[in-house]
Design an enzyme around this catalytic site. Structure first.
Site, PDB file in Angstrom:
ATOM      1  CG  HIS A   3      43.718  96.043  10.982  1.00 14.77           C
ATOM      2  ND1 HIS A   3      42.860  97.090  10.744  1.00 14.77           N
ATOM      3  CD2 HIS A   3      42.949  94.988  11.332  1.00 14.77           C
ATOM      4  CE1 HIS A   3      41.616  96.671  10.959  1.00 14.77           C
ATOM      5  NE2 HIS A   3      41.642  95.401  11.316  1.00 14.77           N
ATOM      6  CG  ASN A  16      41.905  93.774  15.912  1.00 13.58           C
ATOM      7  OD1 ASN A  16      42.473  94.395  16.811  1.00 13.58           O
ATOM      8  ND2 ASN A  16      41.796  94.236  14.670  1.00 13.58           N
ATOM      9  CD  GLU A  74      40.068  99.402  11.993  1.00 14.57           C
ATOM     10  OE1 GLU A  74      40.650  99.150  13.050  1.00 14.57           O
ATOM     11  OE2 GLU A  74      38.942  98.940  11.723  1.00 14.57           O
ATOM     12  CE  LYS A  82      38.838  96.308  14.465  1.00 17.20           C
ATOM     13  NZ  LYS A  82      38.041  96.691  13.325  1.00 17.20           N
ATOM     14  N   GLY A 122      33.804  96.348  10.031  1.00 20.79           N
ATOM     15  CA  GLY A 122      32.947  97.217  10.851  1.00 20.79           C
ATOM     16  C   GLY A 122      31.697  97.716  10.149  1.00 20.79           C
ATOM     17  CD  GLU A 167      40.681  91.883   8.960  1.00 20.32           C
ATOM     18  OE1 GLU A 167      39.869  91.508   9.812  1.00 20.32           O
ATOM     19  OE2 GLU A 167      41.400  92.878   9.111  1.00 20.32           O
ATOM     20  CB  SER A 215      31.117  92.424   9.209  1.00 15.94           C
ATOM     21  OG  SER A 215      31.298  93.826   9.124  1.00 15.94           O
TER      22      SER A 215
HETATM   23  P1  PGA Z   1      35.105  93.797  12.612  1.00 18.57           P
HETATM   24  O1  PGA Z   1      36.681  94.040  12.538  1.00 18.57           O
HETATM   25  O2  PGA Z   1      34.906  92.357  12.983  1.00 18.57           O
HETATM   26  O3  PGA Z   1      34.619  94.736  13.679  1.00 18.57           O
HETATM   27  O4  PGA Z   1      34.566  94.102  11.270  1.00 18.57           O
HETATM   28  C1  PGA Z   1      37.538  93.071  12.016  1.00 18.57           C
HETATM   29  C2  PGA Z   1      38.936  93.599  11.974  1.00 18.57           C
HETATM   30  O5  PGA Z   1      39.115  94.798  11.734  1.00 18.57           O
HETATM   31  O6  PGA Z   1      39.909  92.871  12.195  1.00 18.57           O
END
Ligand code: PGA
Length: 249
Positions: free
Chosen positions: A99, A11, A101, A13, A173, A167, A210
């Site tokens: 997601h 991903n 976010e 982003k 993150g 998640e 993460s």
């Molecule tokens: P990250 O993001 O691996 O940077 O924590 C995972 C995600 O948001 O899908």
């Protein structure tokens, strides 16, 4: 956990200028050499790179997906929106829905509509679910997961084209991951919730938040964990490949 039939989703982003896709060549090369041909590798770049990545990976097992979509199936005057038909026509076969976010701006009902819209166009859905830190601290994880899954799957008959991505929002993150015991329990709960709603159907649950080439060894101890949704570590081809190698060896 079976080690040769896993899903790895990158991903990206809001990252990735055009020259960033050269990293995909490394993954293609690695996969060509790898004996394991059963893993599924999916790149979810920004919309702007879907068709160029699709073009690059056309002779490999790699698939491409989008990071979100509009719930509207029909074309129309919706400036700035991208729907499932446009994703498909750009070469996308998958789409991330819900997601964390974007959950700040979206509710469970909208997420359900988006899933309907994606499945109607035969896109495969990567459905993100997970609790916030506050919800976890208040012992609300189970009820949050129940609500998210139940509403997301409303009037969805078949779930074989849905990948469930657990998640925890506090793990995204942050460099933090859940304890193995906690993760095991949450996977069990997710399985129970899905099985109760959709009896005797096949589906897969993956983990995101993460993930890196170090913690993947701990994470892969979880039974029923069929892969990873990887954010920042997927921006480097080397790190992404390391995660694949470590998870499947
Ligand atoms: P990250 O993001 O691996 O940077 O924590 C995972 C995600 O948001 O899908």
């Amino acid at each position: 956990m079976t080690n040769n039939n896993m899903i790895f989703i990158a991903n990206w982003k809001m990252n990735g200028e055009k020259n960033h896709i050269s990293g995909v060549n490394k993954t293609i090369k690695f996969l060509k050499k790898s004996k394991n041909k059963k893993n599924q590798i999916i790149y979810c770049p920004p919309f702007t790179l879907i068709s160029s990545i699709k073009n690059k990976v056309k002779n490999s097992i790699i698939k491409v997906g989008a990071q979100n979509l509009s719930q509207l199936n029909d074309y129309g005057a919706f400036t700035g929106s991208i729907n499932s038909k446009l994703i498909k026509s750009a070469g996308g076969e998958y789409v991330i829905v819900g997601h964390s976010e974007v959950r700040n701006q979206e509710n469970d009902i909208l997420i359900n509509k988006k899933i309907h819209s994606a499945l109607k166009e035969k896109l495969k859905v990567i459905l993100c679910i997970g609790e916030t830190y506050k919800e976890k601290k208040n012992n609300k994880t189970l009820s949050v997961l129940k609500r998210q899954i139940t509403i997301a799957l409303k009037n969805i008959k078949k779930i074989n084209n849905i990948i469930f991505a657990y998640e925890p929002r506090w793990a995204i993150g942050t460099g933090k991951i859940p304890k193995t015991s906690e993760l095991r329990k949450n996977f069990e709960d997710i399985n129970n919730i899905i099985n109760k709603l959709k009896k005797n159907q096949k589906y897969k649950i993956i983990y995101g938040g993460s993930v890196n080439s170090k913690n993947v060894l701990e994470l892969k101890k979880i039974n029923d964990l069929k892969g990873f949704l990887i954010g920042s570590a997927s921006l480097s081809a080397k790190n992404f490949i390391d995660i694949i190698k470590k998870s499947t060896n």
